[in-house]
Enzyme design. Sequence first.
Site, short mmCIF file in Angstrom:
data_model
loop_
_atom_site.label_atom_id
_atom_site.label_comp_id
_atom_site.label_asym_id
_atom_site.label_seq_id
_atom_site.Cartn_x
_atom_site.Cartn_y
_atom_site.Cartn_z
N ARG A 1 0.84 -1.19 0.00
CA ARG A 1 0.00 0.00 0.00
C ARG A 1 0.88 1.25 0.00
O ARG A 1 1.89 1.30 0.71
CB ARG A 1 -0.90 0.05 1.25
CG ARG A 1 -2.13 -0.82 1.18
CD ARG A 1 -3.17 -0.28 0.18
NE ARG A 1 -4.35 -1.12 0.09
CZ ARG A 1 -4.54 -2.14 -0.76
NH1 ARG A 1 -3.61 -2.46 -1.62
NH2 ARG A 1 -5.66 -2.82 -0.77
N GLU B 1 -3.98 7.34 -4.83
CA GLU B 1 -4.21 6.87 -6.21
C GLU B 1 -5.49 7.48 -6.78
O GLU B 1 -6.46 7.65 -6.05
CB GLU B 1 -4.32 5.33 -6.18
CG GLU B 1 -3.01 4.70 -5.76
CD GLU B 1 -3.10 3.18 -5.54
OE1 GLU B 1 -4.18 2.62 -5.74
OE2 GLU B 1 -2.09 2.59 -5.16
N HIS C 1 -1.10 0.31 -10.07
CA HIS C 1 -1.76 -0.64 -9.17
C HIS C 1 -2.36 -1.82 -9.95
O HIS C 1 -3.58 -2.00 -10.00
CB HIS C 1 -2.85 0.07 -8.34
CG HIS C 1 -3.26 -0.69 -7.11
ND1 HIS C 1 -3.67 -0.08 -5.96
CD2 HIS C 1 -3.34 -2.02 -6.87
CE1 HIS C 1 -3.99 -0.99 -5.05
NE2 HIS C 1 -3.79 -2.19 -5.59
P1 NAP Z 1 -1.43 -11.08 5.02
O1 NAP Z 1 -1.33 -12.54 4.73
O2 NAP Z 1 -2.36 -10.61 6.07
O3 NAP Z 1 0.04 -10.54 5.32
C1 NAP Z 1 0.30 -9.29 5.87
C2 NAP Z 1 1.60 -9.39 6.65
O4 NAP Z 1 1.98 -8.09 7.10
C3 NAP Z 1 1.47 -10.29 7.88
O5 NAP Z 1 2.50 -11.23 7.87
C4 NAP Z 1 1.59 -9.33 9.07
O6 NAP Z 1 2.30 -9.96 10.13
C5 NAP Z 1 2.40 -8.16 8.46
N1 NAP Z 1 2.06 -6.90 9.12
C6 NAP Z 1 0.84 -6.37 9.32
N2 NAP Z 1 0.92 -5.21 9.98
C7 NAP Z 1 2.24 -5.02 10.23
C8 NAP Z 1 2.97 -4.01 10.91
N3 NAP Z 1 2.36 -2.97 11.49
N4 NAP Z 1 4.31 -4.12 10.97
C9 NAP Z 1 4.94 -5.18 10.41
N5 NAP Z 1 4.30 -6.17 9.74
C10 NAP Z 1 2.97 -6.09 9.66
O7 NAP Z 1 -1.87 -10.29 3.71
P2 NAP Z 1 -1.54 -10.63 2.17
O8 NAP Z 1 -2.62 -11.43 1.60
O9 NAP Z 1 -0.13 -11.10 2.07
O10 NAP Z 1 -1.65 -9.13 1.57
C11 NAP Z 1 -0.77 -8.13 2.03
C12 NAP Z 1 -1.15 -6.77 1.48
O11 NAP Z 1 -0.79 -6.67 0.11
C13 NAP Z 1 -2.63 -6.41 1.48
O12 NAP Z 1 -3.06 -5.96 2.76
C14 NAP Z 1 -2.71 -5.31 0.44
O13 NAP Z 1 -2.52 -4.06 1.05
C15 NAP Z 1 -1.53 -5.60 -0.49
N6 NAP Z 1 -1.97 -6.03 -1.84
C16 NAP Z 1 -1.65 -5.28 -2.91
C17 NAP Z 1 -2.03 -5.69 -4.17
C18 NAP Z 1 -1.68 -4.90 -5.39
O14 NAP Z 1 -2.41 -4.99 -6.37
N7 NAP Z 1 -0.60 -4.16 -5.39
C19 NAP Z 1 -2.79 -6.85 -4.34
C20 NAP Z 1 -3.10 -7.60 -3.21
C21 NAP Z 1 -2.68 -7.18 -1.96
P3 NAP Z 1 2.07 -9.50 11.66
O15 NAP Z 1 0.58 -9.45 11.88
O16 NAP Z 1 2.80 -10.54 12.47
O17 NAP Z 1 2.72 -8.15 11.81
C1 8YV Z 2 -6.92 -4.69 -6.08
C2 8YV Z 2 -5.48 -4.94 -3.95
O1 8YV Z 2 -6.33 -3.83 -7.01
O2 8YV Z 2 -6.37 -6.94 -3.09
C3 8YV Z 2 -5.86 -5.85 -2.84
O3 8YV Z 2 -5.62 -5.47 -1.67
O4 8YV Z 2 -4.88 -3.94 -3.74
C4 8YV Z 2 -5.77 -5.32 -5.36
O5 8YV Z 2 -5.88 -6.68 -5.55
C5 8YV Z 2 -7.93 -3.92 -5.37
O6 8YV Z 2 -8.46 -4.58 -4.29
C6 8YV Z 2 -9.08 -3.59 -6.32
O7 8YV Z 2 -9.87 -2.68 -5.71
#
Ligand code: NAP
Ligand code: 8YV
Length: 327
Positions: free
Chosen positions: A237, A266, A284
């Site tokens: 993010r 964004e 994104h």
């Molecule tokens: P997840 O399995 O919940 O992993 C998040 C990780 O971050 C956990 O291991 C958590 O561990 C750690 N974390 C949370 N808060 C923290 C903090 N304050 N300090 C340090 N570590 C922290 O989630 P995921 O499925 O991998 O997704 C992660 C993130 O990717 C989403 O929340 C989203 O923002 C982003 N994302 C972006 C896209 C894109 O299109 N660019 C797509 C999908 C997701 P702890 O709880 O032990 O800290």
């Molecule tokens: C999408 C994401 O772009 O899953 C997330 O957290 O950032 C992305 O997969 C978004 O959710 C679409 O609104």
Amino acid sequence: MTKAEHLQAVATLVPGHFNDHAVERIDRTFNLVRIERADPALVTDEMRGNVRAIASFAGISAAMMDALPNLELIASFGVGYDSVDAVHAAANNIMVTNTPDVLTEEVADTAIGLLINTVREMYAAEKWLRDGSWVNKGNYPLSRLTLRGRHVGIFGMGRIGQAIARRLEAFGLTVAYHNRRQVEGLAYAYHPTLKGLAEAVDTLISVAPGGASTEKAVNAEILAALGANGVFVNIGRGSTVDEAALGAALANGTIAAAGLDVFADEPNVPKALLDAPHTSLLPHVGSASDHTRRAMADLCVDNLVSWFTERRPLTPVPETVKVVARS
Ligand code: NAP
Ligand code: 8YV
């Protein structure tokens, strides 16, 4: 009343632009209600009386929830749900669901593509070919940076972080990570602080969620710790980064390069990042393939169906796991 007739009566609000496949399924299954954006000022008396669910890309504020007294479920599209006030939802017995797992591998692929593009300058090299420079000026200059020998730190070693780490291992790179808690059974080196991780590595990939606990966590101090050979990639993010500090760090050589898929406001990208040298920027697109967005749409709608038939969600967010369905 049959199950199908029961679902047809459930008014489901979809604010603004939404995934076509999800809209088509919601329209077929529920009573689809559209609104221009998730703004309490646009909520009509009819919506106030009827709406029991929201399906949304967009953030849902406490005020929006308060404007819909019969709201039971917010089916958020995406795994990150930092733009939904899940604490307020839980306090008001509203369930929030997200779409984990189905996008993990796609986002990890994108992260690796962005890392390689940032280090090996694929986009600039292709432009060189297309604009005739290869013919007119000769070979594209050697890339300043390489992936070889890099030590990668992952900020946010969750589902996507681990999928990225698996790919990096196959590339022969060393991996370390920072989370608030060490992940049991994971062999990568754990750093209890982000600064400690940044000092130990030369490549930092952020895949941490947004929200108060990560707000501007990647700041001038962390970038300085990453160092002059440092590469920063953000697929998590935009809010986790102090973008002004990042623009300055790229401009003055505090770090070597950055690859960014996400931004704090964004679709607005700060001029300092647009102008910064050695920077690869994506709009994104981490999960943005037809294949994966369809799977996310199905999970989003399956949560709605499960809630209004079985009275339980498939993928609730942690804050609302204790929410129980109203009878
Ligand atoms: P997840 O399995 O919940 O992993 C998040 C990780 O971050 C956990 O291991 C958590 O561990 C750690 N974390 C949370 N808060 C923290 C903090 N304050 N300090 C340090 N570590 C922290 O989630 P995921 O499925 O991998 O997704 C992660 C993130 O990717 C989403 O929340 C989203 O923002 C982003 N994302 C972006 C896209 C894109 O299109 N660019 C797509 C999908 C997701 P702890 O709880 O032990 O800290
Ligand atoms: C999408 C994401 O772009 O899953 C997330 O957290 O950032 C992305 O997969 C978004 O959710 C679409 O609104």
